[in-house]
Design a protein around this motif. Structure first.
Motif, PDB file in Angstrom:
ATOM      1  N   ARG A 134       0.794  -1.235   0.000  1.00  0.00           N
ATOM      2  CA  ARG A 134       0.000   0.000   0.000  1.00  0.00           C
ATOM      3  C   ARG A 134       0.826   1.285   0.000  1.00  0.00           C
ATOM      4  NH1 ARG A 134      -4.585  -1.259   4.642  1.00  0.00           N
ATOM      5  NH2 ARG A 134      -5.694  -2.868   3.459  1.00  0.00           N
ATOM      6  N   ARG A 137      -0.846   8.301   2.872  1.00  0.00           N
ATOM      7  CA  ARG A 137      -0.353   9.672   2.928  1.00  0.00           C
ATOM      8  C   ARG A 137      -0.835  10.315   4.226  1.00  0.00           C
ATOM      9  NH1 ARG A 137      -3.032  13.285  -1.294  1.00  0.00           N
ATOM     10  NH2 ARG A 137      -4.719  13.223   0.226  1.00  0.00           N
ATOM     11  N   GLU A 144      -4.335   8.789   5.266  1.00  0.00           N
ATOM     12  CA  GLU A 144      -5.285   8.319   4.270  1.00  0.00           C
ATOM     13  C   GLU A 144      -4.634   7.227   3.435  1.00  0.00           C
ATOM     14  OE1 GLU A 144      -8.565  10.389   1.374  1.00  0.00           O
ATOM     15  OE2 GLU A 144      -6.933  11.577   2.205  1.00  0.00           O
ATOM     16  N   GLN A 145      -5.402   6.167   3.176  1.00  0.00           N
ATOM     17  CA  GLN A 145      -4.899   5.105   2.314  1.00  0.00           C
ATOM     18  C   GLN A 145      -5.119   5.529   0.869  1.00  0.00           C
ATOM     19  OE1 GLN A 145      -6.483   1.203   3.204  1.00  0.00           O
ATOM     20  NE2 GLN A 145      -5.979   0.494   1.153  1.00  0.00           N
ATOM     21  N   ILE A 146      -4.054   5.587   0.094  1.00  0.00           N
ATOM     22  CA  ILE A 146      -4.138   6.089  -1.274  1.00  0.00           C
ATOM     23  C   ILE A 146      -4.436   4.958  -2.254  1.00  0.00           C
ATOM     24  CG2 ILE A 146      -2.865   7.280  -3.105  1.00  0.00           C
ATOM     25  CD1 ILE A 146      -3.469   9.088  -0.767  1.00  0.00           C
ATOM     26  N   THR A 147      -3.769   3.828  -2.093  1.00  0.00           N
ATOM     27  CA  THR A 147      -3.998   2.703  -3.009  1.00  0.00           C
ATOM     28  C   THR A 147      -5.125   1.829  -2.472  1.00  0.00           C
ATOM     29  OG1 THR A 147      -2.276   1.471  -1.850  1.00  0.00           O
ATOM     30  CG2 THR A 147      -1.634   2.600  -3.881  1.00  0.00           C
TER      31      THR A 147
ATOM     32  N   MET B 133      -8.101  10.369  -2.765  1.00  0.00           N
ATOM     33  CA  MET B 133      -8.786   9.168  -3.208  1.00  0.00           C
ATOM     34  C   MET B 133      -9.503   9.340  -4.538  1.00  0.00           C
ATOM     35  SD  MET B 133      -7.746   7.072  -1.154  1.00  0.00           S
ATOM     36  CE  MET B 133      -8.658   5.646  -1.777  1.00  0.00           C
ATOM     37  N   ALA B 135      -8.499   8.391  -7.083  1.00  0.00           N
ATOM     38  CA  ALA B 135      -8.244   7.146  -7.799  1.00  0.00           C
ATOM     39  C   ALA B 135      -9.499   6.296  -7.931  1.00  0.00           C
ATOM     40  CB  ALA B 135      -7.169   6.360  -7.098  1.00  0.00           C
ATOM     41  N   ALA B 148     -11.592   2.612   0.884  1.00  0.00           N
ATOM     42  CA  ALA B 148     -10.644   1.534   1.141  1.00  0.00           C
ATOM     43  C   ALA B 148     -10.745   1.025   2.574  1.00  0.00           C
ATOM     44  CB  ALA B 148      -9.237   2.034   0.869  1.00  0.00           C
TER      45      ALA B 148
END
Lengths: 269, 247
Positions: A134, A137, A144-147, B133, B135, B148
């Protein structure tokens, strides 16, 4: 602002408390803003071979392709597009090389690796990933989880079968739906995000977020951002204190200053 | 392989292996687990199994579905869970359970989809604005809606004993600082900062930033984490304090 002054990087990898082998690998090219992390899988030492090939091939390939000649005359959107193209080329090349190595050598059969790769340039980061490694950021003290993982668990959450707060109770946490090196052709999922001064980026394997809650990761980064090496050390220690059942690896990238490219001279007189 | 064991009033009635995706529970005879009792709805609940996960969902039954004593709409079953449907009990049992703590880090396996859906994510131009996000919109459709997952950790490891710092000098002399968080920082940012970490094996002090290192019993600790003993004296940014374990 040169990247080497604008970005501060620290990385750490640990086998954890249970496993003898460390199948995670990391490659950094700070002067080019490149960070690559991979979590290999496969029998004997094959996982280590796959993750090692992935990070080395991608970091080396990008270092070569991502040069001033290639970037010359391009505006920012074109540069971003190029970053996607070149990163994808490297990932596909690494995928083919690992797949071929596994075909050639019996003991490497079935090896593969997850991947997360970052390329920082002109106040943006282009990130490519495959599997469940993962990118997070920390911005304005919020993690925050970006992927989004390519995993069965993520699909179960997306479909509403499992609540995200129950994710840690799932017994399907070890199934990923994308990996590098297990099929003749595979791509990374690639996106670009704008970068702000003060951001901290965390690339990590599941050995970290499987053992340490997002809240604990956030507190650690908030508290120790002045000393990235110590923050990395503390995160590994937290994973090991919680049982350390997997290899745990991470890269921290702190944005000290803007690294915007000087805008090309306007042509109008 | 997981299974459900149906019992009533202490007597085992039936065992059903969860070897198909949907196993239905209800009063009507076409259910996989038929429970012939008026407290049970015609279609009462369904258990959906995907590889190693089974989820029970109440099918808007009249009297509801309980798991371990709580009413549930949808519940991810854990080994040993007891489902209550009317006065019937159904136990969820997973056989060949690997020693608990390491089960979740079983060898990573790749499940690939034969269709090209997963492969569709091609290069996308960057969003113009810094949108967190962003994405999600570019991910294949099946992935679009939910945010997520923060895969939470095992219960935070905490030390057996509580400890604190007695401040000895400076403006806060006489105060006690509880070390009840995993990380507690002290000092002046940019000048000298140290962090106290609380771990299962004990408490540690570590230098974070600044040219001057913390002193423990008069000696600088260097860059490594230093484990604290009861009644150690610590000096950070000119302030002295005493570390103590609570009895």
């Amino acid at each position: 602002m040169a990247l080497i002054e604008a970005l501060r990087m620290a990385s750490l990898s640990d086998p954890g408390m249970v496993r003898d082998l460390n199948e995670d690998c990391i490659e950094l090219r700070p002067e080019l803003g490149i960070a690559v992390l991979a979590d290999g899988m496969g029998g004997y030492n094959a996982g280590e071979v796959a993750s090692g090939m992935a990070v080395t091939l991608i970091a080396n390939g990008l270092s070569e392709a991502w040069n001033e000649d290639a970037l010359q005359g391009l505006d920012r959107p074109a540069v971003i597009e190029l970053s996607h193209k070149l990163l994808q080329q490297q990932v596909m090349g690494a995928n083919a090389a690992i797949f071929e190595a596994a075909r050639q050598e019996n003991s490497f059969e079935g090896m593969g690796t997850t991947l997360v790769a970052c390329l920082f340039h002109d106040d943006f980061v282009t990130v490519g990933h495959a599997g469940d490694s993962r990118l997070y950021r920390l911005r304005d003290d919020v993690l925050e989880q970006i992927t989004r993982d390519h995993s069965l668990l993520q699909e179960q959450i997306d479909s509403g079968m499992i609540k995200k707060e129950d994710a840690h109770l799932s017994n399907n946490r070890n199934f990923i739906t994308r990996a590098i090196g297990v099929a003749a052709e595979e791509q990374a999922e690639i996106h670009t995000y704008d970068v702000l001064e003060g951001d901290i980026y965390l690339l990590c394997t599941d050995g970290l977020f499987g053992m340490v809650s997002d809240e604990e990761i956030q507190i650690t980064l908030q508290t120790l951002k002045a000393n990235l090496e110590l923050a990395a050390d503390q995160l590994i220690q937290a994973a090991n204190d919680a049982g350390g059942s997997d290899n745990v690896s991470l890269v921290l990238v702190r944005v000290m200053k803007s690294f915007a490219q000087p805008s090309s001279a306007p042509l109008v007189q | 392989m997981a299974k459900l064991i149906l019992s009533f009033d202490g007597a085992m009635l039936k065992t059903v292996e969860l070897n198909k995706e949907r196993v239905t529970i209800g009063r009507r005879p076409d259910n996989d687990i038929q429970v012939d009792n008026l407290a049970v709805s015609g279609q009462h609940a369904v258990v959906t199994t995907v590889l190693n996960d089974s989820v029970i969902e109440d099918m808007h039954s009249t009297n509801g579905t309980m798991v371990n004593g709580s009413l549930v709409q949808k519940h991810l079953l854990q080994h040993g869970d007891t489902i209550e449907i009317g006065k019937h009990l159904i136990k969820y049992v997973v056989e060949n359970t690997v020693a608990a703590p390491y089960q979740d880090f079983a060898k990573t396996m790749v499940i690939r989809k034969p269709d090209a859906g997963m492969m569709a994510a091609a290069a996308h131009p960057a969003p113009a604005a810094p949108a967190p996000m962003q994405a999600a919109s570019a991910v294949p459709a099946a992935h679009a809606p939910a945010p997520a997952a923060p895969a939470a950790a095992a219960a935070a490891a905490t030390p057996a004993r509580e400890a604190g710092l007695q401040i000895l000098t400076g403006a806060n002399a006489g105060r006690v600082l509880e070390l009840n968080k995993s990380l507690t920082t002290l000092g002046k940012a940019g000048h000298q900062v140290a962090v106290f970490t609380r771990r299962p094996v004990g408490f540690f002090v570590t230098h974070v930033e600044g040219d001057v290192f913390p002193l423990v019993n008069g000696a600088p600790i260097g860059t490594q984490a230093h484990q604290l003993n009861d009644q150690d004296t610590i000096e950070i940014a000119g302030t002295k304090m005493s570390f103590f374990y609570k009895t």
